[in-house]
Scaffold this active site. Sequence first.
Site, PDB file in Angstrom:
ATOM      1  N   PHE A   1      -8.666 -14.559   5.910  1.00 41.64           N
ATOM      2  CA  PHE A   1      -7.395 -14.847   6.592  1.00 41.64           C
ATOM      3  C   PHE A   1      -7.506 -15.685   7.863  1.00 41.64           C
ATOM      4  CE2 PHE A   1      -6.638 -10.931   4.178  1.00 41.64           C
ATOM      5  CZ  PHE A   1      -5.548 -11.328   3.427  1.00 41.64           C
TER       6      PHE A   1
ATOM      7  N   CYS B   1      -3.756 -20.208  10.992  1.00 40.33           N
ATOM      8  CA  CYS B   1      -3.176 -19.339  12.038  1.00 40.33           C
ATOM      9  C   CYS B   1      -2.015 -18.521  11.499  1.00 40.33           C
ATOM     10  CB  CYS B   1      -2.617 -20.176  13.192  1.00 40.33           C
ATOM     11  SG  CYS B   1      -3.841 -20.965  14.212  1.00 40.33           S
TER      12      CYS B   1
ATOM     13  N   LYS C   1     -18.073 -12.151   7.954  1.00 41.45           N
ATOM     14  CA  LYS C   1     -17.177 -12.399   6.824  1.00 41.45           C
ATOM     15  C   LYS C   1     -17.919 -13.154   5.714  1.00 41.45           C
ATOM     16  CE  LYS C   1     -12.767 -12.256   9.295  1.00 41.45           C
ATOM     17  NZ  LYS C   1     -11.436 -12.832   9.460  1.00 41.45           N
TER      18      LYS C   1
ATOM     19  N   TYR D   1      -1.612  -5.374  11.046  1.00 41.52           N
ATOM     20  CA  TYR D   1      -0.723  -6.484  11.402  1.00 41.52           C
ATOM     21  C   TYR D   1      -0.368  -7.338  10.185  1.00 41.52           C
ATOM     22  CZ  TYR D   1       1.249 -10.612  13.446  1.00 41.52           C
ATOM     23  OH  TYR D   1       2.105 -11.657  13.720  1.00 41.52           O
TER      24      TYR D   1
HETATM   25  N1  NAP Z   1      -5.380 -16.181  11.145  1.00 40.75           N
HETATM   26  C1  NAP Z   1      -4.974 -15.510  12.201  1.00 40.75           C
HETATM   27  O1  NAP Z   1      -4.205 -15.997  13.030  1.00 40.75           O
HETATM   28  C2  NAP Z   1      -5.430 -14.090  12.379  1.00 40.75           C
HETATM   29  C3  NAP Z   1      -4.987 -13.326  13.468  1.00 40.75           C
HETATM   30  C4  NAP Z   1      -5.404 -12.008  13.555  1.00 40.75           C
HETATM   31  C5  NAP Z   1      -6.254 -11.467  12.586  1.00 40.75           C
HETATM   32  N2  NAP Z   1      -6.697 -12.236  11.569  1.00 40.75           N
HETATM   33  C6  NAP Z   1      -7.567 -11.698  10.495  1.00 40.75           C
HETATM   34  O2  NAP Z   1      -6.735 -10.910   9.632  1.00 40.75           O
HETATM   35  C7  NAP Z   1      -7.483  -9.807   9.116  1.00 40.75           C
HETATM   36  C8  NAP Z   1      -6.718  -8.520   9.395  1.00 40.75           C
HETATM   37  O3  NAP Z   1      -6.578  -8.349  10.785  1.00 40.75           O
HETATM   38  P1  NAP Z   1      -5.363  -7.529  11.427  1.00 40.75           P
HETATM   39  O4  NAP Z   1      -5.302  -7.938  12.852  1.00 40.75           O
HETATM   40  O5  NAP Z   1      -4.167  -7.642  10.576  1.00 40.75           O
HETATM   41  O6  NAP Z   1      -5.939  -6.037  11.335  1.00 40.75           O
HETATM   42  P2  NAP Z   1      -5.416  -4.759  12.137  1.00 40.75           P
HETATM   43  O7  NAP Z   1      -3.957  -4.777  12.265  1.00 40.75           O
HETATM   44  O8  NAP Z   1      -6.180  -4.601  13.439  1.00 40.75           O
HETATM   45  O9  NAP Z   1      -5.930  -3.545  11.211  1.00 40.75           O
HETATM   46  C9  NAP Z   1      -5.655  -3.459   9.841  1.00 40.75           C
HETATM   47  C10 NAP Z   1      -5.813  -2.020   9.348  1.00 40.75           C
HETATM   48  O10 NAP Z   1      -7.169  -1.724   9.076  1.00 40.75           O
HETATM   49  C11 NAP Z   1      -7.295  -0.314   8.893  1.00 40.75           C
HETATM   50  N3  NAP Z   1      -8.530   0.230   9.442  1.00 40.75           N
HETATM   51  C12 NAP Z   1      -9.533   0.772   8.714  1.00 40.75           C
HETATM   52  N4  NAP Z   1     -10.506   1.225   9.494  1.00 40.75           N
HETATM   53  C13 NAP Z   1     -10.124   0.997  10.760  1.00 40.75           C
HETATM   54  C14 NAP Z   1     -10.693   1.290  12.015  1.00 40.75           C
HETATM   55  N5  NAP Z   1     -11.881   1.925  12.123  1.00 40.75           N
HETATM   56  N6  NAP Z   1     -10.018   0.902  13.122  1.00 40.75           N
HETATM   57  C15 NAP Z   1      -8.824   0.256  13.036  1.00 40.75           C
HETATM   58  N7  NAP Z   1      -8.220  -0.023  11.846  1.00 40.75           N
HETATM   59  C16 NAP Z   1      -8.872   0.343  10.722  1.00 40.75           C
HETATM   60  C17 NAP Z   1      -6.053   0.297   9.552  1.00 40.75           C
HETATM   61  O11 NAP Z   1      -5.236   0.801   8.497  1.00 40.75           O
HETATM   62  P3  NAP Z   1      -5.106   2.378   8.182  1.00 40.75           P
HETATM   63  O12 NAP Z   1      -4.930   3.091   9.478  1.00 40.75           O
HETATM   64  O13 NAP Z   1      -3.906   2.406   7.305  1.00 40.75           O
HETATM   65  O14 NAP Z   1      -6.352   2.771   7.452  1.00 40.75           O
HETATM   66  C18 NAP Z   1      -5.390  -0.894  10.245  1.00 40.75           C
HETATM   67  O15 NAP Z   1      -3.994  -0.739  10.282  1.00 40.75           O
HETATM   68  C19 NAP Z   1      -8.873  -9.889   9.755  1.00 40.75           C
HETATM   69  O16 NAP Z   1      -9.739 -10.553   8.862  1.00 40.75           O
HETATM   70  C20 NAP Z   1      -8.650 -10.750  10.996  1.00 40.75           C
HETATM   71  O17 NAP Z   1      -9.826 -11.443  11.394  1.00 40.75           O
HETATM   72  C21 NAP Z   1      -6.285 -13.530  11.426  1.00 40.75           C
END
Ligand code: NAP
Length: 317
Positions: free
Chosen positions: A114, A155, A134, A16
Amino acid sequence: MEANKNRILVFGGTGYIGKYVVKASISLGYPTLVYTRPINSQTSPSKIQLCKEFNSIGATLVEGELEHGQIVRVIKEADIVICTFPYPQVVEQLKIVDAIKVAGNIKRFVPSDFGVEEDRVHPLPPFQAFLDKKIKIRREIEAAGIPYTYVSANCFGAYFVNILLRPYEKNKDIVVHGSGQVKAVLNYEEDVAMYTIKVANDPRTHNRIVVYRPSKNIISQNELISLWELKSGQKFHKVFVPEEDIVKLSQTLPPPEDIPISIIHSIFVRGDMANFELEEDDLEASQLYPGYNYTSIDQLLDKFLVDPIPPAYGAFE
Ligand SMILES: NC(=O)c1ccc[n+]([C@@H]2O[C@H](COP(=O)([O-])OP(=O)(O)OC[C@H]3O[C@@H](n4cnc5c(N)ncnc54)[C@H](OP(=O)(O)O)[C@@H]3O)[C@@H](O)[C@H]2O)c1
């Protein structure tokens, strides 16, 4: 691309926030590598499409598992590592820390934080347990002597507009967590990504924490709803959920469903994103880059009026 620019390696770049980070890196002219799990018959069409898009804009995709030898090799091809792994995979970053130690060439590591400034908040237990993972990565990075920048992005703006206002629905009810008066910080994802590339390359942010808290993005739920009413010409009925109910839910929902409600409590009841003053010694993104024209929350809502940004995934539903 300029030959002398840092080479940026992104883990989790198809995710994302990761896809915004990869695009920001390319748009700022950095040679960009994306380490991605191998593409096979199980890979989603959306990831395949995104990988094609990455190729077309000039990112280099490297497929592989989180296996030590493979990641050491790819890390040796980079100068900066940014990780945007999702919460369940946060601890997997220990493998990246080990590989960075062995490779010995990385100038900066930005781990997958993040969110709230995890070293400065004390939320309900389910969210604290989430943050502890984290925080453990932060301490491992420091113990390994790896140069780092930690980002508190607050956020993700579009993501939280979808959660709070549900602009994709016709429903006139809007849930308000707590009193609705507590200030949060909503930053548009493109800006989160641009700031992240900037801080990863900035000598001023070496071994520092950067908080993304631009003044035009500090807003309460009540203010956000009023602004959306003004822009959309709709009138909403607010359904207030008192703090006691939120705390109760955090204690009764089974894991991991107890985490999102505890995050909501931290952000919108405790006000963990804006309830501490930034001191002279703190680094704040919009002050580090005053020339960067970030998207205000007002402008972000305009985007939803013109072309709603679809909800990312079912989280918090
Ligand atoms: N501040 C906010 O509002 C907010 C909201 C949501 C998330 N976050 C934070 O942002 C960070 C990233 O979160 P996100 O939601 O962007 O991540 P995400 O979309 O769920 O996943 C990111 C990528 O991680 C890789 N990955 C590696 N191993 C994986 C596995 N076993 N299962 C699933 N994916 C795997 C995948 O890439 P590949 O398939 O290319 O390897 C996936 O596309 C986290 O630290 C989260 O806590 C913050």
